[in-house]
Design an enzyme around this catalytic site. Structure first.
Site, mmCIF file in Angstrom:
data_model
loop_
_atom_site.group_PDB
_atom_site.id
_atom_site.type_symbol
_atom_site.label_atom_id
_atom_site.label_comp_id
_atom_site.label_asym_id
_atom_site.label_seq_id
_atom_site.Cartn_x
_atom_site.Cartn_y
_atom_site.Cartn_z
ATOM 1 N N GLU D 79 0.816 -1.211 0.000
ATOM 2 C CA GLU D 79 0.000 0.000 0.000
ATOM 3 C C GLU D 79 0.855 1.267 0.000
ATOM 4 O O GLU D 79 1.835 1.371 0.716
ATOM 5 C CB GLU D 79 -0.939 0.009 1.219
ATOM 6 C CG GLU D 79 -1.928 -1.147 1.234
ATOM 7 C CD GLU D 79 -2.940 -1.101 0.096
ATOM 8 O OE1 GLU D 79 -3.084 -0.044 -0.545
ATOM 9 O OE2 GLU D 79 -3.573 -2.149 -0.158
ATOM 10 N N ARG D 89 -17.904 -0.903 5.187
ATOM 11 C CA ARG D 89 -18.993 -1.564 4.448
ATOM 12 C C ARG D 89 -19.657 -2.645 5.292
ATOM 13 O O ARG D 89 -20.833 -2.937 5.144
ATOM 14 C CB ARG D 89 -18.447 -2.166 3.148
ATOM 15 C CG ARG D 89 -19.529 -2.705 2.221
ATOM 16 C CD ARG D 89 -18.982 -3.069 0.857
ATOM 17 N NE ARG D 89 -18.065 -4.200 0.912
ATOM 18 C CZ ARG D 89 -18.438 -5.478 1.134
ATOM 19 N NH1 ARG D 89 -19.696 -5.771 1.314
ATOM 20 N NH2 ARG D 89 -17.550 -6.444 1.182
ATOM 21 N N CYS D 142 -8.219 -2.142 7.720
ATOM 22 C CA CYS D 142 -6.856 -2.168 7.179
ATOM 23 C C CYS D 142 -6.342 -0.753 6.925
ATOM 24 O O CYS D 142 -5.257 -0.385 7.360
ATOM 25 C CB CYS D 142 -6.801 -3.000 5.890
ATOM 26 S SG CYS D 142 -6.994 -4.776 6.185
ATOM 27 N N HIS D 166 -1.257 -5.972 1.815
ATOM 28 C CA HIS D 166 -2.464 -6.791 1.746
ATOM 29 C C HIS D 166 -2.137 -8.137 1.125
ATOM 30 O O HIS D 166 -1.384 -8.212 0.151
ATOM 31 C CB HIS D 166 -3.538 -6.092 0.896
ATOM 32 C CG HIS D 166 -4.523 -5.297 1.686
ATOM 33 N ND1 HIS D 166 -4.692 -3.935 1.541
ATOM 34 C CD2 HIS D 166 -5.416 -5.676 2.641
ATOM 35 C CE1 HIS D 166 -5.643 -3.514 2.368
ATOM 36 N NE2 HIS D 166 -6.096 -4.552 3.048
#
Lengths: 214, 214, 214, 214
Positions: D79, D89, D142, D166
């Site tokens: 990232e 979500r 995350c 990830h």
């Protein structure tokens, strides 16, 4: 009993073929009492089928499982059907690139694989290996060999059974090609061993859906 | 000459079927001198084929093009082959959910579509409409109808020709279902008109690759 | 009030840019009482931001919406954030290809769009247009302009608001490029009109999730 | 020197988290002379950051690498940036589901990771492990931890460096969830070891593109 498992040599510019890398690790294994013979076949029209034919003559197997690379797929895909059509998007390893030509002139339009494809998928996913039924093996040398194998077996007095499994790229291929799913060699090998075990120990398939809407 | 174009009623919980939404707009059109008859058929095993059979009796068409929804596909996909296998992942509109049952017991394993699929794809992409050849129509009612149609035509003295095109979701479906590709109704309609035109004016297909590696 | 909507010129070898094709159709429209000014900006580092700056000076808009092509995406994607980083995978239209360089040296790492992105997505999907929130505008000229726009607005005494929407390829691009999702121009235009309407009539966004796990 | 590598506990109904399965295998290793401390953190808003904070106090590391599950991704994704936004979500493991709330009220909109992300990607792909730079860590726990970590490090007098990787689902998850890419645990573990080695031995990143167009 004897089992023949075939894998192709590399094609399409790749330095290796994950199918053969995995298949060669099965050579000499005894699975559920059956001896496995790993055979490399060329990614070449007709010569690939000839390689399968020769292995059948040599090893007189009860089961023949052909294995090929499916770049872009993320699961082990157990093929349901081979169709009587060569339509090569790229040339094979000897430059053949037929368009819409039959594999066996006058042969049936298709043959269904005679291995228990649903049970193989169930065994693989039950052991944590991503797998599913596929309804197309494409129109390149993989489908060519699947159809050719099933045609040989259909004409054969012995009740041999056969089928095809497509395997994803290896991680080392995906790392180079970018944005492609992959599967570790050890996972593919474990999956193929399981598939052979299910194939040799099950003549009937399970009545469970493996279908797709389209 | 006459052309029959069929579309299914909605299935799988969808309020509409993009295939029928598009097909019904073709009803009564005259394309390259051929009258188009749009016929809705039910998403029901055997009844779908019966609907096709009835339309052939009624309109005596030269060409039959069946059209179905392919949720998840982004192109108009022109099907190459129908296989003799019903393996329904979901129930059809009357609750039938066969697993690995033949469509025509004792029938051939597959039939190849008899429309010029490569020329249709070339015409569509040449007019800016995303399209490609597909080597599987799945194992649900779409494949069922494609196989059933080709079986009817194979047994028919008249040299009728037939095939199948899958269409993506409409934008309004994709907006609701999330993360699905779609195609505007106007684009689908334009594509189907072109497909009919190419089908009625070309008995031979082009020798250009439409194959896939797997 | 006035609204500026910008679109880029074509880049990456494409003969057109769907963003500009759509945006130019909005020029001169009056949406919810606001006059829309469509402005083309070059796909060139810094010159793109200069084009936005000039349009703000010229039209003194309340809202600025920049629009760009997102090849490979299937929805209208409403961007949440622009980051202070140029990392161009391909050269822009004047050959610039910076790697990990700031857009505004010493500027904040990112700016959040100041348009009601959740309400825009809800309006679009409610009207049958595929749409979602995106959490990355990439690191090419689209992100460059989004960050640059938000930096201009952050330093501006007027409380102008701004954001960015990515649009898919047009069908004619997808037909040529193969295996790419697309959206009809009419659908994109309708979506952008709705987005402008929601933007000018809503200062506050809705508290509904538009998040992603990763 | 010391290195802290964190992994989350399972979330979203999964029985395991591939991030933690891999990270725990690094515990106690000495990589390029640096001792690795594996720390599990909860998939819970704020508590995850508190877990990172506590590990920093306890081990006084030079480098902190957080690792999380990215269902649906096929590569190890390094990232680039964490954003100051929680938009969950799904609920986290204690039922928190914030929408568009800051992680650090008044904090900067984003922080860039301070590990050599391009060199990590190059090392991984050079060793045959699929990897790429990612420009969004999502808006769930995350990203929350990545932003929180970088905020801690930015306020810290010591020049510690930090980042986030990830990882895909494991094959056993993909086998159950269907149609998901996966990566073998051994491949993930090898990748994380390499990433730590590159991180501890390189303060400067390479000037090579890792960008995306959108």
């Amino acid at each position: 009993m004897d089992v023949v498992v075939t894998g192709f040599d590399p094609f399409g510019g790749e330095p290796l073929n994950p199918a053969w890398e995995a298949v060669k690790q099965l050579d000499g294994l005894v699975i559920a009492g059956n001896r496995v013979h790993a055979v490399q076949i060329p990614t070449v029209r007709f010569k690939a089928i000839a390689g399968v034919q020769e292995a059948i003559r040599k090893y007189d197997p009860d089961v023949v499982l052909c294995v090929g690379q499916a770049g872009g797929r993320m699961d082990l895909t157990v093929e349901r059907v081979g169709i009587n059509c060569d339509d090569f998007r790229i040339a094979d390893n000897e430059g053949n690139q037929p368009v819409d030509e039959p594999i066996v002139p006058g042969g049936p339009a298709a043959y269904f694989a005679t291995l228990p494809i649903k049970k193989i998928v169930a065994a693989l996913t039950g052991h944590g290996i991503p797998a599913k039924v596929s309804n197309t093996a494409g129109t390149f040398v993989c489908n060519h060999v699947l159809y050719g194998l099933l045609d040989i077996l259909a004409r054969d007095a012995k009740k041999r059974r056969g089928g095809f499994i497509h395997v994803p790229y290896l991680p080392e291929q995906a790392a180079r090609l970018k944005a492609q799913p992959s599967m570790a060699l050890a996972t593919i090998v474990e999956g193929l061993k399981l598939a052979v075990e299910v194939a040799v120990t099950n003549r009937e398939d399970a009545k469970v859906t493996g279908g797709t809407i389209c």
